[in-house]
Design a protein around this motif. Structure first.
Motif, PDB file in Angstrom:
ATOM      1  N   ASP A   1       0.696  -1.254  -0.039  1.00  0.00           N
ATOM      2  CA  ASP A   1       0.038   0.156   0.071  1.00  0.00           C
ATOM      3  C   ASP A   1       1.013   1.051  -0.042  1.00  0.00           C
ATOM      4  O   ASP A   1       0.308   2.422  -0.292  1.00  0.00           O
ATOM      5  CB  ASP A   1      -0.902   0.107   1.171  1.00  0.00           C
ATOM      6  N   GLN A   2       1.899   1.018   0.636  1.00  0.00           N
ATOM      7  CA  GLN A   2       2.758   2.299   0.447  1.00  0.00           C
ATOM      8  C   GLN A   2       3.455   2.706  -0.588  1.00  0.00           C
ATOM      9  O   GLN A   2       4.152   3.781  -0.888  1.00  0.00           O
ATOM     10  CB  GLN A   2       4.208   1.897   1.554  1.00  0.00           C
ATOM     11  N   PHE A   3       3.127   2.096  -1.915  1.00  0.00           N
ATOM     12  CA  PHE A   3       3.523   2.481  -3.003  1.00  0.00           C
ATOM     13  C   PHE A   3       2.170   3.002  -4.030  1.00  0.00           C
ATOM     14  O   PHE A   3       2.284   3.518  -5.280  1.00  0.00           O
ATOM     15  CB  PHE A   3       3.795   1.394  -4.069  1.00  0.00           C
ATOM     16  N   LYS A   4       1.009   3.322  -3.367  1.00  0.00           N
ATOM     17  CA  LYS A   4      -0.065   3.470  -4.056  1.00  0.00           C
ATOM     18  C   LYS A   4       0.014   5.035  -4.365  1.00  0.00           C
ATOM     19  O   LYS A   4       0.270   5.905  -3.327  1.00  0.00           O
ATOM     20  CB  LYS A   4      -1.377   3.359  -3.179  1.00  0.00           C
ATOM     21  N   PRO A   5      -0.209   5.433  -5.573  1.00  0.00           N
ATOM     22  CA  PRO A   5      -0.259   6.789  -6.093  1.00  0.00           C
ATOM     23  C   PRO A   5      -0.703   7.993  -5.065  1.00  0.00           C
ATOM     24  O   PRO A   5      -0.266   8.893  -4.793  1.00  0.00           O
ATOM     25  CB  PRO A   5      -0.816   7.099  -7.450  1.00  0.00           C
ATOM     26  N   ASP A   6      -1.842   7.609  -4.470  1.00  0.00           N
ATOM     27  CA  ASP A   6      -2.533   8.482  -3.579  1.00  0.00           C
ATOM     28  C   ASP A   6      -1.654   8.798  -2.171  1.00  0.00           C
ATOM     29  O   ASP A   6      -1.480   9.949  -1.811  1.00  0.00           O
ATOM     30  CB  ASP A   6      -3.917   8.184  -3.322  1.00  0.00           C
ATOM     31  N   PHE A   7      -1.145   7.527  -1.711  1.00  0.00           N
ATOM     32  CA  PHE A   7      -0.493   7.781  -0.527  1.00  0.00           C
ATOM     33  C   PHE A   7       0.989   8.442  -1.002  1.00  0.00           C
ATOM     34  O   PHE A   7       1.497   9.173  -0.016  1.00  0.00           O
ATOM     35  CB  PHE A   7      -0.113   6.243  -0.007  1.00  0.00           C
ATOM     36  N   LEU A   8       1.383   8.155  -1.943  1.00  0.00           N
ATOM     37  CA  LEU A   8       2.707   8.959  -2.225  1.00  0.00           C
ATOM     38  C   LEU A   8       2.841  10.204  -2.536  1.00  0.00           C
ATOM     39  O   LEU A   8       3.567  11.135  -2.155  1.00  0.00           O
ATOM     40  CB  LEU A   8       3.529   8.361  -3.825  1.00  0.00           C
ATOM     41  N   LYS A   9       1.493  10.756  -2.659  1.00  0.00           N
ATOM     42  CA  LYS A   9       1.125  12.103  -2.732  1.00  0.00           C
ATOM     43  C   LYS A   9       1.431  13.108  -1.444  1.00  0.00           C
ATOM     44  O   LYS A   9       2.026  13.994  -1.083  1.00  0.00           O
ATOM     45  CB  LYS A   9      -0.256  12.779  -3.193  1.00  0.00           C
ATOM     46  N   ILE A  10       1.206  12.228  -0.427  1.00  0.00           N
ATOM     47  CA  ILE A  10       1.414  12.786   1.272  1.00  0.00           C
ATOM     48  C   ILE A  10       2.806  12.223   1.791  1.00  0.00           C
ATOM     49  O   ILE A  10       3.122  12.858   2.867  1.00  0.00           O
ATOM     50  CB  ILE A  10      -0.022  12.729   1.949  1.00  0.00           C
ATOM     51  N   ALA A  11       3.160  11.148   1.149  1.00  0.00           N
ATOM     52  CA  ALA A  11       4.361  10.456   1.880  1.00  0.00           C
ATOM     53  C   ALA A  11       5.382   9.912   0.776  1.00  0.00           C
ATOM     54  O   ALA A  11       5.513   8.767   0.361  1.00  0.00           O
ATOM     55  CB  ALA A  11       4.105   9.271   2.696  1.00  0.00           C
ATOM     56  N   PRO A  12       6.082  10.959   0.229  1.00  0.00           N
ATOM     57  CA  PRO A  12       6.950  10.837  -0.891  1.00  0.00           C
ATOM     58  C   PRO A  12       8.086   9.806  -0.672  1.00  0.00           C
ATOM     59  O   PRO A  12       8.589   9.185  -1.597  1.00  0.00           O
ATOM     60  CB  PRO A  12       7.447  11.981  -1.207  1.00  0.00           C
ATOM     61  N   ASN A  13       8.351   9.506   0.580  1.00  0.00           N
ATOM     62  CA  ASN A  13       9.246   8.551   0.918  1.00  0.00           C
ATOM     63  C   ASN A  13       8.740   7.034   0.981  1.00  0.00           C
ATOM     64  O   ASN A  13       9.551   6.109   1.284  1.00  0.00           O
ATOM     65  CB  ASN A  13       9.806   8.790   2.304  1.00  0.00           C
ATOM     66  N   ASN A  14       7.524   6.842   0.482  1.00  0.00           N
ATOM     67  CA  ASN A  14       6.920   5.415   0.392  1.00  0.00           C
ATOM     68  C   ASN A  14       7.314   4.825   1.922  1.00  0.00           C
ATOM     69  O   ASN A  14       7.082   3.409   1.890  1.00  0.00           O
ATOM     70  CB  ASN A  14       7.084   4.708  -0.648  1.00  0.00           C
ATOM     71  N   ARG A  15       6.997   5.476   2.811  1.00  0.00           N
ATOM     72  CA  ARG A  15       6.930   5.020   4.349  1.00  0.00           C
ATOM     73  C   ARG A  15       5.810   5.508   5.181  1.00  0.00           C
ATOM     74  O   ARG A  15       5.463   6.815   4.965  1.00  0.00           O
ATOM     75  CB  ARG A  15       8.448   5.198   4.987  1.00  0.00           C
ATOM     76  N   MET A  16       5.236   4.802   5.843  1.00  0.00           N
ATOM     77  CA  MET A  16       4.234   5.141   6.947  1.00  0.00           C
ATOM     78  C   MET A  16       5.096   5.376   8.242  1.00  0.00           C
ATOM     79  O   MET A  16       5.979   5.008   8.352  1.00  0.00           O
ATOM     80  CB  MET A  16       2.828   4.330   6.990  1.00  0.00           C
ATOM     81  N   PRO A  17       4.347   6.338   9.104  1.00  0.00           N
ATOM     82  CA  PRO A  17       3.190   6.836   9.046  1.00  0.00           C
ATOM     83  C   PRO A  17       3.285   8.373   8.398  1.00  0.00           C
ATOM     84  O   PRO A  17       4.183   8.833   8.154  1.00  0.00           O
ATOM     85  CB  PRO A  17       2.932   7.168  10.592  1.00  0.00           C
TER      86      PRO A  17
END
Ligand SMILES: N[C@@H](CCC(=O)N[C@@H](CS)C(=O)NCC(=O)O)C(=O)O
Length: 236
Positions: free
Chosen positions: A37-53
């Motif tokens: 999920d960390q590679f989903k484009p919508d997530f990458l818009k807010i987390a460009p390092n593909n890491r949560m949180p």
């Protein structure tokens, strides 16, 4: 309402610990890092390092457009400033908290992370790598223990610096460490472990991922061996 992009890992627990302490309403958006999920484009818009949180604050203090934040240390500072809790505004107290927060972000977290990787997850057990990170983790535990010898928490009152460090001590056995060798650290650890907000935060984690272990063979393929191409392919 805070949207929290989260998976129950040490860096994720830091943020639920804070949010449970202050009682700010929040909604968890699960980011299953074992499924990619960390590679989903919508997530990458807010987390460009593909890491949560990561978080989105839809009601920021200035009344303007939503603010998103990635990097757990930056999130803790942001939430501390938003609520006026656990991150003092006085320059001396704030500097104390911030330096121990950065100590965790730059030292304890990354070193304990490499420790887990080489001791537990790596397909080959490399004695040099395991020893290096077990020893460095041990040194960092020693630093924390010494710091806690004459104070209840790492930087005065309970703060975001404690919330950042605690989840990285929870897996101490997997890190090859024995808390009985660190009297002050053990006392600090048990105090935080028994805080109702900590208990609630770890319960939330179980609700988000109740059954499946994150570290399956499929997950290892996703998590290990990432390169620049992994992110480039995701945002295309
Ligand atoms: N420095 C970052 C590190 C975050 C981090 O490493 N998160 C891990 C889980 S603890 C993650 O999202 N891993 C996904 C991956 O490796 O692809 C922070 O503190 O927020």
């Amino acid at each position: 309402m805070i949207e929290l992009y989260y998976w129950p890992t040490p860096n994720g627990h830091k943020i639920t610990m804070f949010l449970e302490e202050v009682g700010l309403p929040y909604e968890i958006v699960p980011i299953n890092i074992g499924k990619g999920d960390q590679f989903k484009p919508d997530f990458l818009k807010i987390a460009p390092n593909n890491r949560m949180p990561a978080i989105i604050d839809r009601a920021p203090k200035d009344g303007g457009a939503p603010i998103s934040v990635f990097e757990s240390g930056a999130i803790l500072e942001y939430l501390g400033d938003k609520t006026g809790k656990f991150f003092p505004s006085d320059v001396r107290a704030r500097t104390e908290v911030r330096q121990w927060l950065f100590w965790q972000m730059g030292g304890l977290g990354p070193m304990a992370g490499q420790n887990h990787h080489f001791a537990i997850d790596a397909p080959e057990k490399l004695p040099y790598a395991i020893e290096r990170y077990v020893n460095e983790t041990n040194r960092l535990y020693g630093v924390l223990n010494r710091r806690l010898a004459d104070r209840p928490f790492v930087a005065g009152d309970y703060s975001i610096a404690d919330m950042a460090a605690y989840p990285w001590i929870v897996p101490y056995k997997n890190q090859g460490q024995d808390l009985d060798n660190f009297t002050h650290l053990k006392r600090w650890f048990e105090t935080i472990q028994n805080r109702p907000a900590t208990v609630r935060a770890y319960e939330k984690g179980k609700q988000v991922n109740s059954a499946q272990p994150t570290m399956t063979d499929e997950a290892k393929k996703i998590l290990f061996g990432q390169t620049a191409a992994s992110v480039t392919a995701a945002v295309r």
